[in-house]
Design an enzyme around this catalytic site. Structure first.
Site, PDB file in Angstrom:
ATOM      1  N   GLU A 128      44.994  35.721  36.617  1.00 62.09           N
ATOM      2  CA  GLU A 128      46.280  35.020  36.605  1.00 62.09           C
ATOM      3  C   GLU A 128      47.162  35.583  37.718  1.00 62.09           C
ATOM      4  OE1 GLU A 128      47.925  35.160  32.683  1.00 62.09           O
ATOM      5  OE2 GLU A 128      46.162  34.172  31.829  1.00 62.09           O
ATOM      6  N   GLU A 242      27.251  39.990  36.674  1.00 65.90           N
ATOM      7  CA  GLU A 242      27.951  39.458  37.848  1.00 65.90           C
ATOM      8  C   GLU A 242      27.953  40.487  38.980  1.00 65.90           C
ATOM      9  OE1 GLU A 242      32.101  38.447  37.379  1.00 65.90           O
ATOM     10  OE2 GLU A 242      32.143  37.389  39.286  1.00 65.90           O
ATOM     11  N   GLN A 336      32.258  45.203  66.209  1.00 62.31           N
ATOM     12  CA  GLN A 336      32.544  46.156  67.279  1.00 62.31           C
ATOM     13  C   GLN A 336      31.477  46.082  68.373  1.00 62.31           C
ATOM     14  OE1 GLN A 336      35.362  47.694  67.166  1.00 62.31           O
ATOM     15  NE2 GLN A 336      35.135  48.890  69.044  1.00 62.31           N
TER      16      GLN A 336
HETATM   17  C1  LIG Z   1      38.230  34.284  46.934  1.00 62.35           C
HETATM   18  C2  LIG Z   1      38.441  34.753  45.535  1.00 62.35           C
HETATM   19  C3  LIG Z   1      37.670  34.226  44.511  1.00 62.35           C
HETATM   20  C4  LIG Z   1      37.881  34.624  43.184  1.00 62.35           C
HETATM   21  N1  LIG Z   1      37.206  34.014  42.175  1.00 62.35           N
HETATM   22  C5  LIG Z   1      37.594  34.235  40.889  1.00 62.35           C
HETATM   23  C6  LIG Z   1      37.081  33.430  39.823  1.00 62.35           C
HETATM   24  O1  LIG Z   1      36.243  32.550  40.015  1.00 62.35           O
HETATM   25  N2  LIG Z   1      37.540  33.665  38.554  1.00 62.35           N
HETATM   26  C7  LIG Z   1      38.468  34.628  38.289  1.00 62.35           C
HETATM   27  O2  LIG Z   1      38.848  34.777  37.128  1.00 62.35           O
HETATM   28  N3  LIG Z   1      38.963  35.400  39.271  1.00 62.35           N
HETATM   29  C8  LIG Z   1      38.565  35.214  40.571  1.00 62.35           C
HETATM   30  N4  LIG Z   1      39.105  35.968  41.593  1.00 62.35           N
HETATM   31  C9  LIG Z   1      40.072  37.003  41.266  1.00 62.35           C
HETATM   32  C10 LIG Z   1      39.589  38.424  41.500  1.00 62.35           C
HETATM   33  O3  LIG Z   1      38.596  38.785  40.568  1.00 62.35           O
HETATM   34  C11 LIG Z   1      40.815  39.337  41.475  1.00 62.35           C
HETATM   35  O4  LIG Z   1      41.543  39.056  42.663  1.00 62.35           O
HETATM   36  C12 LIG Z   1      40.459  40.793  41.390  1.00 62.35           C
HETATM   37  O5  LIG Z   1      39.913  41.118  40.145  1.00 62.35           O
HETATM   38  C13 LIG Z   1      41.666  41.711  41.648  1.00 62.35           C
HETATM   39  O6  LIG Z   1      42.770  41.325  40.877  1.00 62.35           O
HETATM   40  P1  LIG Z   1      44.218  41.116  41.590  1.00 62.35           P
HETATM   41  O7  LIG Z   1      43.989  40.225  42.755  1.00 62.35           O
HETATM   42  O8  LIG Z   1      45.184  40.709  40.574  1.00 62.35           O
HETATM   43  O9  LIG Z   1      44.580  42.563  42.151  1.00 62.35           O
HETATM   44  P2  LIG Z   1      45.376  43.702  41.346  1.00 62.35           P
HETATM   45  O10 LIG Z   1      44.744  43.896  40.029  1.00 62.35           O
HETATM   46  O11 LIG Z   1      46.835  43.412  41.394  1.00 62.35           O
HETATM   47  O12 LIG Z   1      45.071  44.973  42.256  1.00 62.35           O
HETATM   48  C14 LIG Z   1      45.856  45.340  43.412  1.00 62.35           C
HETATM   49  C15 LIG Z   1      45.346  46.715  43.871  1.00 62.35           C
HETATM   50  O13 LIG Z   1      45.578  47.673  42.825  1.00 62.35           O
HETATM   51  C16 LIG Z   1      44.369  48.345  42.557  1.00 62.35           C
HETATM   52  N5  LIG Z   1      44.306  48.713  41.145  1.00 62.35           N
HETATM   53  C17 LIG Z   1      44.517  47.915  40.061  1.00 62.35           C
HETATM   54  N6  LIG Z   1      44.304  48.580  38.937  1.00 62.35           N
HETATM   55  C18 LIG Z   1      43.942  49.845  39.300  1.00 62.35           C
HETATM   56  C19 LIG Z   1      43.576  51.032  38.586  1.00 62.35           C
HETATM   57  N7  LIG Z   1      43.519  51.042  37.258  1.00 62.35           N
HETATM   58  N8  LIG Z   1      43.267  52.130  39.301  1.00 62.35           N
HETATM   59  C20 LIG Z   1      43.311  52.126  40.646  1.00 62.35           C
HETATM   60  N9  LIG Z   1      43.641  51.044  41.384  1.00 62.35           N
HETATM   61  C21 LIG Z   1      43.949  49.925  40.715  1.00 62.35           C
HETATM   62  C22 LIG Z   1      43.286  47.362  42.903  1.00 62.35           C
HETATM   63  O14 LIG Z   1      42.025  48.013  43.120  1.00 62.35           O
HETATM   64  C23 LIG Z   1      43.836  46.729  44.171  1.00 62.35           C
HETATM   65  O15 LIG Z   1      43.569  47.562  45.258  1.00 62.35           O
HETATM   66  C24 LIG Z   1      38.860  35.619  42.916  1.00 62.35           C
HETATM   67  C25 LIG Z   1      39.609  36.165  43.954  1.00 62.35           C
HETATM   68  C26 LIG Z   1      39.424  35.729  45.239  1.00 62.35           C
HETATM   69  C27 LIG Z   1      40.323  36.279  46.312  1.00 62.35           C
END
Ligand SMILES: Cc1cc2nc3c(=O)[nH]c(=O)nc-3n(C[C@H](O)[C@H](O)[C@H](O)COP(=O)(O)OP(=O)(O)OC[C@H]3O[C@@H](n4cnc5c(N)ncnc54)[C@H](O)[C@@H]3O)c2cc1C
Length: 379
Positions: A128, A242, A336
């Site tokens: 979300e 996955e 590179q």
């Molecule tokens: C092209 C694409 C396709 C995708 N496809 C799907 C899909 O089909 N279905 C679906 O449900 N999702 C999908 N996703 C979502 C994807 O799985 C999430 O983007 C991912 O899990 C990271 O969540 P976020 O983007 O909210 O990042 P955040 O959770 O906000 O993370 C931001 C940063 O904080 C770090 N972080 C967060 N928690 C911690 C912790 N506990 N300790 C240390 N660091 C932490 C993360 O590693 C990251 O560096 C997709 C995303 C993309 C970009």
């Protein structure tokens, strides 16, 4: 390095899948990239050839091939042609298993045949706008209304977001328990289910990644998978497979990037000799060769362990962490060694670089993989 876990039938399957890609995918890659989505017809063609959910039981139209090596081959061949949009692994190895594993007999009979024929394209919607890594923080809700649930909320970054006909949506089912969630199969055309725009991305240009909106969507109880409060466990359970899928594709992607780079540096000349002759080039390529071989052996072992149901979430996380970090390193070194041409979209290494970056983020970021691995170390 010679790999020794494939048998004759796997090699034949690879030949058939490769021939299918050469005929039905490669000629369309540029057009799909421009369109931001693959053509729906390719899913049906893949279904006709038996490439979707080959592990499913014959009564639903599958081939009963319960052997992850077939999934591995498809991940590898898609990575070898650098096609990120036609996500058979998402459909077959991630979404399909939710229905086969947690669906009841009626649901399997209702959905699996169309999924296997490529008529019903799948997606899974967990993420979300304000909750990705922290799945328990999601806000989408499903309220029990007797014979149906009412879904409200939104999802983002959903792969196959526009093409999908059946979306497995995770939603909270009990306000007093943040881990209580259900998995609901939301169907194309349900009232209140809307799709946002095709999101513009750094790479994966042929993949339709979209936002999904649920405004008072009435989902019949017959569309709930398993227990209404068990979804969190189901998601955690399936994420190991996955992540293995990601690892299979990442090693093959690294191999493809290495090969593209080797071809280039043999041709390209600087200071009157091929770039391949510089010691720096040879050493970089030798490092990549070594690391890819090591990653391949580890990944193949994980596949065989998974076949025996012995792959743990921690080791699956190790596989994803190591291989996707390696992929990103290899594509970066590849660019590179291509110099400025490596930054040009017309060169495969440029697209590989753009496509690779997401691998360290989706299906759990590298940081989350480290959390999982270190939890297993009881730190
Ligand atoms: C092209 C694409 C396709 C995708 N496809 C799907 C899909 O089909 N279905 C679906 O449900 N999702 C999908 N996703 C979502 C994807 O799985 C999430 O983007 C991912 O899990 C990271 O969540 P976020 O983007 O909210 O990042 P955040 O959770 O906000 O993370 C931001 C940063 O904080 C770090 N972080 C967060 N928690 C911690 C912790 N506990 N300790 C240390 N660091 C932490 C993360 O590693 C990251 O560096 C997709 C995303 C993309 C970009």
């Amino acid at each position: 390095m010679l790999r020794n876990h494939f048998e004759t039938e796997h090699n034949l399957f690879r030949d058939a899948f490769r021939a299918f890609l050469d005929k039905e995918v490669v000629p369309h890659q540029e057009e799909w990239e421009e369109a931001g989505v693959v053509d729906r017809s390719v899913w049906r063609k893949a279904g006709e050839m038996g490439f979707l959910l080959p592990w499913a039981e014959e009564e639903y139209g599958g081939a009963g091939l319960k052997d992850f090596r077939y999934e591995q081959i498809m991940c590898e061949e898609l990575a070898a042609i650098n096609e990120p949009g036609f996500m058979i692994p998402l459909h077959s190895a991630l979404c399909g298993p939710y229905i086969a594993e947690y669906g009841n007999a009626e649901q399997k009979a209702r959905w699996l045949p169309g999924i296997i024929r490529g008529e019903s394209i799948l997606a899974v919607a967990m993420t979300e706008p304000s909750a990705g890594s922290d799945l328990a923080g999601m806000r989408t809700t499903a309220v029990d209304k007797g014979d149906h649930y009412v879904l409200n909320g939104s999802k983002v970054f959903i792969s196959n977001g526009l093409l999908s006909d059946l979306v497995i949506v995770a939603a909270k089912t009990d306000p007093s328990n943040k881990h209580a969630m259900g998995l609901f199969v939301v169907e194309r055309g349900m009232d209140g289910f809307e799709r946002g725009r095709n999101l513009k991305k750094l790479g994966m240009k042929s993949q339709d990644t979209a936002e999904l909106f649920f405004n008072n969507v009435k989902v019949p109880k017959e569309n709930l998978l398993g227990d209404a409060k068990g979804g969190f466990f189901y998601l955690m359970n399936m994420l190991a497979q996955e992540r293995l899928t990601n690892a299979c594709g990442a090693v093959a992607g690294a191999e493809a990037a290495l090969n593209a780079t080797i071809d280039y540096v043999k041709e390209r000349k600087a200071f009157d000799r091929p770039v391949a002759h510089f010691q720096n080039t040879r050493f970089k390529l030798a490092e990549m060769r070594t690391q890819i071989d090591v990653a391949q052996v580890f990944t193949d072992r994980c596949v065989m362990d998974h076949n025996q149901k012995k792959l743990t979430p921690e080791v699956a996380a190790e596989a994803k962490l190591f291989t996707t970090e390696l992929l990103c390193k290899v594509v970066d070194e590849g660019v590179q060694l291509h110099g400025g041409w490596g930054y040009m979209w017309e060169y495969p290494i440029c697209r590989m670089y753009a496509n690779a970056r997401i691998q360290r983020i989706f299906a759990g970021t590298s940081e989350i993989m480290k959390e999982i691995i270190s939890r297993g170390m009881k730190l």
